[in-house]
Design a protein around this motif. Structure first.
Motif, PDB file in Angstrom:
ATOM      1  N   GLY A  72       0.795  -1.221   0.000  1.00 51.61           N
ATOM      2  CA  GLY A  72       0.000   0.000   0.000  1.00 51.61           C
ATOM      3  C   GLY A  72       0.826   1.270   0.000  1.00 51.61           C
ATOM      4  O   GLY A  72       1.974   1.304  -0.436  1.00 51.61           O
ATOM      5  N   LYS A  73       0.212   2.323   0.527  1.00 52.68           N
ATOM      6  CA  LYS A  73       0.771   3.678   0.484  1.00 52.68           C
ATOM      7  C   LYS A  73       1.595   3.943   1.739  1.00 52.68           C
ATOM      8  O   LYS A  73       1.123   3.721   2.852  1.00 52.68           O
ATOM      9  CB  LYS A  73      -0.362   4.689   0.366  1.00 52.68           C
ATOM     10  CG  LYS A  73      -1.208   4.504  -0.889  1.00 52.68           C
ATOM     11  CD  LYS A  73      -2.453   5.375  -0.863  1.00 52.68           C
ATOM     12  CE  LYS A  73      -3.288   5.170  -2.116  1.00 52.68           C
ATOM     13  NZ  LYS A  73      -4.563   5.932  -2.062  1.00 52.68           N
ATOM     14  N   VAL A 121      -2.070  13.399   6.672  1.00 51.54           N
ATOM     15  CA  VAL A 121      -2.364  12.368   7.664  1.00 51.54           C
ATOM     16  C   VAL A 121      -2.664  13.051   8.990  1.00 51.54           C
ATOM     17  O   VAL A 121      -1.902  13.915   9.438  1.00 51.54           O
ATOM     18  CB  VAL A 121      -1.191  11.384   7.829  1.00 51.54           C
ATOM     19  CG1 VAL A 121      -1.469  10.406   8.969  1.00 51.54           C
ATOM     20  CG2 VAL A 121      -0.951  10.619   6.532  1.00 51.54           C
ATOM     21  N   ASP A 150      -5.679   2.532  13.536  1.00 52.08           N
ATOM     22  CA  ASP A 150      -6.970   3.102  13.171  1.00 52.08           C
ATOM     23  C   ASP A 150      -8.098   2.424  13.947  1.00 52.08           C
ATOM     24  O   ASP A 150      -8.110   1.200  14.112  1.00 52.08           O
ATOM     25  CB  ASP A 150      -7.190   2.933  11.667  1.00 52.08           C
ATOM     26  CG  ASP A 150      -8.469   3.580  11.195  1.00 52.08           C
ATOM     27  OD1 ASP A 150      -8.695   4.762  11.516  1.00 52.08           O
ATOM     28  OD2 ASP A 150      -9.259   2.895  10.515  1.00 52.08           O
ATOM     29  N   ASN A 209      -6.926   9.548   9.518  1.00 55.69           N
ATOM     30  CA  ASN A 209      -7.223  10.029   8.171  1.00 55.69           C
ATOM     31  C   ASN A 209      -5.933   9.964   7.362  1.00 55.69           C
ATOM     32  O   ASN A 209      -4.904  10.516   7.781  1.00 55.69           O
ATOM     33  CB  ASN A 209      -7.743  11.465   8.206  1.00 55.69           C
ATOM     34  CG  ASN A 209      -7.900  12.046   6.798  1.00 55.69           C
ATOM     35  OD1 ASN A 209      -8.678  11.559   5.994  1.00 55.69           O
ATOM     36  ND2 ASN A 209      -7.126  13.084   6.498  1.00 55.69           N
ATOM     37  N   PHE A 210      -5.961   9.265   6.221  1.00 59.48           N
ATOM     38  CA  PHE A 210      -4.743   9.024   5.447  1.00 59.48           C
ATOM     39  C   PHE A 210      -5.016   9.344   3.983  1.00 59.48           C
ATOM     40  O   PHE A 210      -5.670   8.578   3.276  1.00 59.48           O
ATOM     41  CB  PHE A 210      -4.318   7.562   5.599  1.00 59.48           C
ATOM     42  CG  PHE A 210      -2.868   7.293   5.302  1.00 59.48           C
ATOM     43  CD1 PHE A 210      -1.994   6.949   6.325  1.00 59.48           C
ATOM     44  CD2 PHE A 210      -2.365   7.384   4.015  1.00 59.48           C
ATOM     45  CE1 PHE A 210      -0.653   6.694   6.060  1.00 59.48           C
ATOM     46  CE2 PHE A 210      -1.035   7.132   3.741  1.00 59.48           C
ATOM     47  CZ  PHE A 210      -0.164   6.787   4.767  1.00 59.48           C
ATOM     48  N   GLU A 211      -4.524  10.489   3.532  1.00 57.00           N
ATOM     49  CA  GLU A 211      -4.642  10.888   2.134  1.00 57.00           C
ATOM     50  C   GLU A 211      -3.249  10.860   1.518  1.00 57.00           C
ATOM     51  O   GLU A 211      -2.297  11.376   2.120  1.00 57.00           O
ATOM     52  CB  GLU A 211      -5.243  12.296   2.032  1.00 57.00           C
ATOM     53  CG  GLU A 211      -6.621  12.425   2.659  1.00 57.00           C
ATOM     54  CD  GLU A 211      -7.122  13.857   2.694  1.00 57.00           C
ATOM     55  OE1 GLU A 211      -6.683  14.655   1.820  1.00 57.00           O
ATOM     56  OE2 GLU A 211      -7.923  14.202   3.585  1.00 57.00           O
ATOM     57  N   HIS A 212      -3.138  10.278   0.327  1.00 59.70           N
ATOM     58  CA  HIS A 212      -1.803  10.008  -0.248  1.00 59.70           C
ATOM     59  C   HIS A 212      -1.922  10.008  -1.762  1.00 59.70           C
ATOM     60  O   HIS A 212      -2.484   9.103  -2.353  1.00 59.70           O
ATOM     61  CB  HIS A 212      -1.337   8.647   0.267  1.00 59.70           C
ATOM     62  CG  HIS A 212       0.057   8.244  -0.088  1.00 59.70           C
ATOM     63  ND1 HIS A 212       0.412   7.815  -1.348  1.00 59.70           N
ATOM     64  CD2 HIS A 212       1.193   8.180   0.657  1.00 59.70           C
ATOM     65  CE1 HIS A 212       1.692   7.482  -1.357  1.00 59.70           C
ATOM     66  NE2 HIS A 212       2.194   7.697  -0.153  1.00 59.70           N
ATOM     67  N   ASP A 226      -1.151   3.068   4.665  1.00 52.59           N
ATOM     68  CA  ASP A 226      -2.533   2.713   4.334  1.00 52.59           C
ATOM     69  C   ASP A 226      -2.443   1.411   3.541  1.00 52.59           C
ATOM     70  O   ASP A 226      -1.990   1.402   2.396  1.00 52.59           O
ATOM     71  CB  ASP A 226      -3.173   3.823   3.506  1.00 52.59           C
ATOM     72  CG  ASP A 226      -4.613   3.527   3.116  1.00 52.59           C
ATOM     73  OD1 ASP A 226      -5.134   2.452   3.487  1.00 52.59           O
ATOM     74  OD2 ASP A 226      -5.222   4.366   2.432  1.00 52.59           O
ATOM     75  N   LYS A 258      -4.846   0.735   8.738  1.00 49.84           N
ATOM     76  CA  LYS A 258      -3.987   1.918   8.684  1.00 49.84           C
ATOM     77  C   LYS A 258      -3.265   2.066  10.022  1.00 49.84           C
ATOM     78  O   LYS A 258      -3.871   1.863  11.064  1.00 49.84           O
ATOM     79  CB  LYS A 258      -4.805   3.179   8.409  1.00 49.84           C
ATOM     80  CG  LYS A 258      -5.391   3.249   7.014  1.00 49.84           C
ATOM     81  CD  LYS A 258      -6.219   4.511   6.802  1.00 49.84           C
ATOM     82  CE  LYS A 258      -7.580   4.408   7.450  1.00 49.84           C
ATOM     83  NZ  LYS A 258      -8.464   5.538   7.078  1.00 49.84           N
ATOM     84  N   GLU A 282      -3.487  -1.338   1.325  1.00 51.17           N
ATOM     85  CA  GLU A 282      -4.509  -1.576   0.312  1.00 51.17           C
ATOM     86  C   GLU A 282      -4.814  -3.061   0.147  1.00 51.17           C
ATOM     87  O   GLU A 282      -5.912  -3.443  -0.248  1.00 51.17           O
ATOM     88  CB  GLU A 282      -4.064  -0.972  -1.017  1.00 51.17           C
ATOM     89  CG  GLU A 282      -3.903   0.547  -0.933  1.00 51.17           C
ATOM     90  CD  GLU A 282      -3.262   1.143  -2.168  1.00 51.17           C
ATOM     91  OE1 GLU A 282      -3.763   2.173  -2.635  1.00 51.17           O
ATOM     92  OE2 GLU A 282      -2.259   0.582  -2.658  1.00 51.17           O
TER      93      GLU A 282
END
Length: 213
Positions: A14-15, A139, A84, A127-130, A46, A61, A48
């Motif tokens: 994943g990220k 994050v 998480d 919260n995990f945006e990548h 994160d 996460k 996937e």
């Protein structure tokens, strides 16, 4: 005769994000000293797709805050994991074993050997945006972590200045995009505030045998 315990089979794909107190271009990747001597920041993933034996890790996460008083190889680090709140107990226990270097994988084993203190893990919404294509990330772990990654800027034109780091023998990642952690704050037991520092964004697959790819 001592009974041998079978090594668990696992994968986390994943990220990956690592934001630290150094200037852009993580000195650890170049076997150099930290910009400010000490090393403070966060890393997170994160997942996937993944598993730990028969436990699915898909959608899990985690974030780890860390601080070392000097270069990593000198040890004496302090870390605190965050899981998480949507994760299952089994997922947390599995990833906890991985992070502590108890489930194989040389990178996690090496890093865990440089840690003296592991603070009590926390369960909280992550919260995990990548967006690796655009070198952006965000994050947050409310009350504990806040970090935002933006592209490095050309100081003359203001355009995005893209830099990729390629590590053929890397254990953490083989290729990472380098950005600027315009926000990088740690609250709670590990506190720091390092705006405009280093950020690494990558896609990785870690397994019990090491980094794939």
């Amino acid at each position: 005769m001592e009974e041998r315990v079978a090594k668990p089979k696992w994968s986390m794909k994943g990220k990956w994000l690592k934001n630290c107190s150094c200037d852009q271009g993580c000195p650890c990747d170049f076997w150099a000293k930290p910009t400010h001597t000490k090393c403070e920041g966060m890393l997170g993933m994160d997942i996937e797709d993944g598993y730990f034996n028969n436990i699915s890790l898909k959608g899990a996460k985690f974030v780890v805050k860390y601080k070392w008083p000097g270069p990593l190889h000198e040890g004496n680090g302090t870390v605190q994991p965050f899981f998480d709140s949507k994760m299952t107990k089994e997922q947390m226990e599995a990833i906890g074993q991985i992070l502590l270097g108890k489930a194989g994988n040389m990178w996690f084993e090496v890093v865990s050997s440089l840690v003296t203190t592991v603070l009590e893990p926390k369960i909280a919404p992550i919260n995990f945006e990548h967006d690796i294509k655009n070198v952006k990330a965000k994050v947050t772990v409310p009350g504990y972590v806040e970090t935002v990654t933006e592209p490095i800027k050309n100081i003359k034109t203001g355009d995005n200045h893209r830099i990729s780091v390629f590590l053929p023998n890397g254990m953490e990642y083989k290729t990472a995009e380098t950005g600027t952690a315009v926000v990088n704050k740690g609250m709670g037991q590990i506190q720091y505030n390092w705006p405009n520092g280093h950020s690494s964004l990558a896609h990785v697959e870690q397994t019990e045998s090491g980094l794939k790819g």
